[in-house]
Structures are given as C-alpha cells and as structure tokens.
Scaffold this motif. Structure first.
Motif, PDB file in Angstrom:
ATOM      1  N   LEU A   1     -30.875 -52.958   0.155  1.00 62.04           N
ATOM      2  CA  LEU A   1     -32.096 -52.625   0.883  1.00 62.04           C
ATOM      3  C   LEU A   1     -33.229 -53.591   0.530  1.00 62.04           C
ATOM      4  N   ILE A   2     -33.275 -54.060  -0.720  1.00 54.42           N
ATOM      5  CA  ILE A   2     -34.348 -54.957  -1.144  1.00 54.42           C
ATOM      6  C   ILE A   2     -34.059 -56.400  -0.755  1.00 54.42           C
ATOM      7  N   ASP A   3     -32.850 -56.889  -1.100  1.00 49.64           N
ATOM      8  CA  ASP A   3     -32.536 -58.304  -0.936  1.00 49.64           C
ATOM      9  C   ASP A   3     -31.036 -58.451  -0.702  1.00 49.64           C
ATOM     10  N   TYR A   4     -30.589 -59.664  -0.494  1.00 50.95           N
ATOM     11  CA  TYR A   4     -29.176 -59.901  -0.228  1.00 50.95           C
ATOM     12  C   TYR A   4     -28.310 -59.494  -1.415  1.00 50.95           C
ATOM     13  N   VAL A   5     -27.084 -59.087  -1.116  1.00 49.02           N
ATOM     14  CA  VAL A   5     -26.087 -58.811  -2.145  1.00 49.02           C
ATOM     15  C   VAL A   5     -24.775 -59.453  -1.722  1.00 49.02           C
ATOM     16  N   ASN A   6     -23.960 -59.778  -2.708  1.00 42.98           N
ATOM     17  CA  ASN A   6     -22.611 -60.258  -2.443  1.00 42.98           C
ATOM     18  C   ASN A   6     -21.659 -59.073  -2.494  1.00 42.98           C
ATOM     19  N   VAL A   7     -20.756 -58.994  -1.538  1.00 38.22           N
ATOM     20  CA  VAL A   7     -19.757 -57.927  -1.530  1.00 38.22           C
ATOM     21  C   VAL A   7     -18.378 -58.548  -1.397  1.00 38.22           C
ATOM     22  N   ASP A   8     -17.378 -57.814  -1.853  1.00 33.86           N
ATOM     23  CA  ASP A   8     -16.005 -58.306  -1.785  1.00 33.86           C
ATOM     24  C   ASP A   8     -15.392 -57.889  -0.462  1.00 33.86           C
ATOM     25  N   THR A   9     -14.919 -58.815   0.302  1.00 30.74           N
ATOM     26  CA  THR A   9     -14.375 -58.499   1.619  1.00 30.74           C
ATOM     27  C   THR A   9     -12.973 -57.921   1.517  1.00 30.74           C
ATOM     28  N   GLY A  10     -12.743 -56.880   2.282  1.00 31.92           N
ATOM     29  CA  GLY A  10     -11.400 -56.348   2.420  1.00 31.92           C
ATOM     30  C   GLY A  10     -10.858 -55.589   1.233  1.00 31.92           C
ATOM     31  N   ASN A  11     -11.689 -55.239   0.276  1.00 34.11           N
ATOM     32  CA  ASN A  11     -11.198 -54.504  -0.888  1.00 34.11           C
ATOM     33  C   ASN A  11     -12.039 -53.256  -1.066  1.00 34.11           C
ATOM     34  N   SER A  12     -11.492 -52.125  -0.687  1.00 34.22           N
ATOM     35  CA  SER A  12     -12.256 -50.880  -0.733  1.00 34.22           C
ATOM     36  C   SER A  12     -12.493 -50.390  -2.149  1.00 34.22           C
ATOM     37  N   ALA A  13     -11.794 -50.990  -3.133  1.00 25.77           N
ATOM     38  CA  ALA A  13     -11.913 -50.525  -4.519  1.00 25.77           C
ATOM     39  C   ALA A  13     -12.852 -51.391  -5.349  1.00 25.77           C
ATOM     40  N   ASP A  14     -13.584 -52.298  -4.699  1.00 26.18           N
ATOM     41  CA  ASP A  14     -14.408 -53.197  -5.492  1.00 26.18           C
ATOM     42  C   ASP A  14     -15.663 -52.502  -6.016  1.00 26.18           C
ATOM     43  N   ASP A  15     -16.415 -53.235  -6.837  1.00 26.04           N
ATOM     44  CA  ASP A  15     -17.599 -52.680  -7.480  1.00 26.04           C
ATOM     45  C   ASP A  15     -18.813 -52.647  -6.563  1.00 26.04           C
ATOM     46  N   PHE A  16     -18.725 -53.222  -5.403  1.00 28.73           N
ATOM     47  CA  PHE A  16     -19.891 -53.328  -4.536  1.00 28.73           C
ATOM     48  C   PHE A  16     -19.637 -52.644  -3.197  1.00 28.73           C
ATOM     49  N   GLY A  17     -19.256 -51.387  -3.264  1.00 25.37           N
ATOM     50  CA  GLY A  17     -19.036 -50.602  -2.063  1.00 25.37           C
ATOM     51  C   GLY A  17     -20.291 -49.875  -1.634  1.00 25.37           C
ATOM     52  N   ASP A  18     -20.135 -48.938  -0.711  1.00 24.48           N
ATOM     53  CA  ASP A  18     -21.276 -48.201  -0.178  1.00 24.48           C
ATOM     54  C   ASP A  18     -22.041 -47.456  -1.269  1.00 24.48           C
ATOM     55  N   ASP A  19     -21.320 -46.960  -2.286  1.00 27.19           N
ATOM     56  CA  ASP A  19     -21.988 -46.210  -3.349  1.00 27.19           C
ATOM     57  C   ASP A  19     -22.940 -47.082  -4.161  1.00 27.19           C
ATOM     58  N   GLN A  20     -22.676 -48.390  -4.182  1.00 31.34           N
ATOM     59  CA  GLN A  20     -23.518 -49.282  -4.975  1.00 31.34           C
ATOM     60  C   GLN A  20     -24.559 -50.019  -4.135  1.00 31.34           C
ATOM     61  N   GLY A  29     -37.896 -49.402   7.256  1.00 29.11           N
ATOM     62  CA  GLY A  29     -37.849 -50.045   8.554  1.00 29.11           C
ATOM     63  C   GLY A  29     -36.594 -50.842   8.814  1.00 29.11           C
ATOM     64  N   ILE A  30     -35.630 -50.819   7.882  1.00 27.26           N
ATOM     65  CA  ILE A  30     -34.382 -51.551   8.069  1.00 27.26           C
ATOM     66  C   ILE A  30     -33.419 -50.699   8.896  1.00 27.26           C
ATOM     67  N   ASN A  31     -32.768 -51.326   9.878  1.00 33.14           N
ATOM     68  CA  ASN A  31     -31.840 -50.598  10.759  1.00 33.14           C
ATOM     69  C   ASN A  31     -32.493 -49.355  11.360  1.00 33.14           C
ATOM     70  N   GLY A  32     -33.735 -49.465  11.735  1.00 27.90           N
ATOM     71  CA  GLY A  32     -34.430 -48.318  12.307  1.00 27.90           C
ATOM     72  C   GLY A  32     -34.523 -47.153  11.347  1.00 27.90           C
ATOM     73  N   ASN A  33     -34.709 -47.467  10.068  1.00 26.16           N
ATOM     74  CA  ASN A  33     -34.755 -46.465   8.994  1.00 26.16           C
ATOM     75  C   ASN A  33     -33.432 -45.714   8.850  1.00 26.16           C
ATOM     76  N   GLY A  34     -32.368 -46.330   9.320  1.00 22.47           N
ATOM     77  CA  GLY A  34     -31.064 -45.677   9.258  1.00 22.47           C
ATOM     78  C   GLY A  34     -30.263 -46.069   8.037  1.00 22.47           C
ATOM     79  N   HIS A  72     -30.017 -43.581  -3.782  1.00 25.71           N
ATOM     80  CA  HIS A  72     -29.770 -45.017  -3.861  1.00 25.71           C
ATOM     81  C   HIS A  72     -30.927 -45.826  -3.271  1.00 25.71           C
ATOM     82  N   ASP A  73     -31.811 -45.154  -2.558  1.00 32.15           N
ATOM     83  CA  ASP A  73     -32.938 -45.827  -1.914  1.00 32.15           C
ATOM     84  C   ASP A  73     -34.041 -46.050  -2.951  1.00 32.15           C
ATOM     85  N   VAL A  74     -33.782 -46.967  -3.870  1.00 38.13           N
ATOM     86  CA  VAL A  74     -34.722 -47.251  -4.954  1.00 38.13           C
ATOM     87  C   VAL A  74     -35.330 -48.625  -4.707  1.00 38.13           C
ATOM     88  N   ILE A  75     -36.576 -48.644  -4.269  1.00 39.37           N
ATOM     89  CA  ILE A  75     -37.215 -49.925  -3.968  1.00 39.37           C
ATOM     90  C   ILE A  75     -38.412 -50.180  -4.874  1.00 39.37           C
TER      91      ILE A  75
END
Length: 361
Positions: A1-20, A29-34, A72-75
C-alpha cells in the motif's frame, strides 16, 4: 500500500502473499479504496501511495491508519518508517525468499552482506524531478516521522504531573475503583506477555518459518523488540524504569528519567502473598534470560529471521522465551485471581498455543 514490493510469481507458499503485502480495503485512494493483493503488487509496482502522484502525502492521509478496517493497512508509525528505510528483507542474492530455498534465503553470519535487514537501494531516494517516486519517499518519511514524534509526545504529555490523563488514572474514589485501575495494569501486562508478544510477535513467525511475520521484518531488529517488550512488563511489575541503553551493551546507561517507585512486588509483599511474589519473579527472570539469549544470538550473526528457520527445540532461544512468557502470563492471572479482579489474560488473543511454540497458529 505504501510503496512497491517484490513478490514471488507462481508460488502460493512464498513469504510475500496476500497476508503480507495485501489489504482487504484501504482509505488512501488506491484501487478506489478497495482491496490490494499479491497479484496487484506484481501487476503494477506503482499502484501504491508512493507511485500514485495524485495522492497528497500529508498528516491527514496517514491518520487513516487509526480507522483502518484491515490490520494490514498500516501506513503510519514505526513499521511504515522501517519499510521505507530498509525495504523488504530479501535473501543474499536479492531474489525472493521461499520456503523451499531457506538455506539460501536467510542471511547467515558468513554471508557477504552478513545477518542484516533489508537492502533498499539508495537510488530509491535520488530524485530527478519534483514529486517523482524518490521525492515522494522523502515526503512520506518527513510526514511519518513528524506524526510518530507527535504521537509519542502526546503519550508523554498525558503522564506529566498534573496532566488530565495521569490525574484521571491515578485518582481513585474507593476500593472498587482502585481494583479497576490495578486490573487495567495487569491486563496490559498479561496481554502483552502472552497474546501479543509470545503469540502474535513471536510464535506466528517461529512456528511457520515466516520471516515476513517477524516483528521487525524489514530491519531485522526483532531481537531488540522482544527485549524491550518483555522488559516493559517487568518494569510495570517492579514499578521501575532504569533508563535506556544508548550503546546496546545491555546496560541502561542514560538514567535521566529513571523511576523507582512502589510496584506490584511491594504490594504482594505487603499483602502477604510472598509465594506468588516469588513465583512470578522467577518467571520474569526466566523470561529475561531467554530474551538476553535471543539478543546474544542476533549479535553473533543469528537474528530472529535466522532463528525461526532452525530447529523448534528448547536449544533455540525463541522456544524457551515463548514458554516463559506463557508462564508469566499465567502468574499475572493468579495475581488477579487472588485479588478478585477477574480475567486479565485472554488465552485466545493470538490463536496460538504458547505452551507449545512449535505449533502453528
């Protein structure tokens, strides 16, 4: 939400999933506050506050953290500043941390970059034009730091002699009101000991080998977080504050604001509850030994994000620390029971079984 992040493509078990890296909703105001997901982060590295130049970075924007629907919305606050300064803590060759690559992912003492936190490049802060991403990172840091200082000053000022909050908290009309205030103190101590520190801030990361769920996942400063969190409970029990450790050698050498007052230990002694007093002080001592061991491991090149990948046994200092925090929370509840103060420890606060640190939460 704050800045860019790197995520691992195609691996649902990685450390950078939706929970992180994701949020269920936002007020920036990002994605229409969605919602923002791992897939969103991968698809557009500018779909965030820094990348969207139409969003004004100011105190009003960061105040949205206080009313966020998603934890998770910690800005704002320390972690937002930590993320901007360090960036993600990736592995030694700057690729993505995944469970299958743990031996390469963690930074060991022999690694070329040692056991350290994120390596955000300096180029992220080199601006070439007004309001570009680098310039906006400077803006964000300035606003976030100003807000953090103001928030800390508000807490400090609330406890100044004669301040309204301090006066309200320390003024009691009768015994029932005094018990209520003591229950509030014990609730803070018990909740931090078990649900917050042992569970949320330690066991969730420890049991799941999740580097991104450790307390200070960007800076690898978690060993200090654990020490100071646990020491805060001890300070509350003894009614003391020795000062702070300016050079991190384990000795509180700046003692300008040191406090040594009447503590819960004194009350238990006066009330004749000497066995309970002895038991909880033994538990606090065990906790101290555990967090000192965690700190020593970090100084020797094994920070918490390395410890959580090692064996889940009592030889790992994270394990006895979680156990001892659980024990001291039970004894804090015993104090409340002896004084008929009701429940002060929520066993389900974190969803972790802190009697068994190896159990995933």
């Amino acid at each position: 939400l704050i800045d860019y992040v790197n995520v691992d493509t195609g691996n649902s078990a990685d450390d950078f999933g939706d929970d992180q890296v994701g949020v269920t909703a936002n007020a920036a105001g990002i994605n229409g506050n969605g919602a923002l997901t791992e897939a969103d982060a991968e698809a557009d590295s500018s779909n965030n506050i820094i990348g969207d130049s139409t969003i004004t970075i100011n105190a009003e924007l960061l105040a949205n953290t206080a009313t966020a629907d998603d934890e998770h919305d910690v800005i704002a606050g320390y972690h937002a500043i930590e993320f901007l300064l360090w960036g993600q803590d990736l592995n030694n060759n700057a690729t993505i941390t995944v469970p299958e690559d743990r031996t390469q992912a963690v930074k060991t003492h022999d690694a070329t970059n040692l056991a350290t936190g994120g390596q955000r490049p300096l180029s992220d802060f080199v601006s070439t034009t007004s309001n570009d991403a680098a310039d906006r990172r400077h803006q964000y840091l300035e606003v976030a730091v100003d807000k953090l200082i103001a928030d800390l000053q508000q807490v400090r000022d609330g406890w100044i002699e004669g301040a309204s909050y301090r006066t309200a908290f320390t003024s009691v009309a009768d015994e029932n009101e005094a018990k209520q205030k003591l229950a509030e103190i014990l609730t803070g101590m018990g909740t931090l000991s078990e649900g917050e520190l042992a569970g949320e801030r330690m066991q969730i990361a420890f049991s799941a080998n999740s580097q991104e769920d450790e307390h200070s996942c960007f800076s690898d400063n978690t060993h200090r977080d654990i020490w100071l969190n646990a020491e805060g409970v001890s300070n509350s029990y003894y009614g003391t504050y020795a000062g702070y450790d300016s050079n991190l050698d384990g000795i509180d050498d700046v003692t300008t604001n040191a406090v040594d007052g009447y503590g819960i230990d004194d009350y238990l002694q006066d009330a004749g509850l000497t066995t309970l007093k002895s038991n909880i002080e033994s538990a606090l001592t065990e906790t101290e030994s555990a967090y000192v061991a965690i700190d020593a491991a970090a100084r020797a090149g094994r920070p918490v994000d390395v410890l959580i990948t090692e064996a889940k046994t009592s030889d790992n200092p994270m394990y006895p620390a979680i156990i001892s925090l659980n024990s001291q929370s039970s004894l804090i509840q015993q104090i409340a029971d002896e004084l008929n103060l009701g429940s002060v420890v929520d066993d389900d606060a974190s969803g972790c079984d802190t009697t068994d640190p190896s159990t995933e939460c």
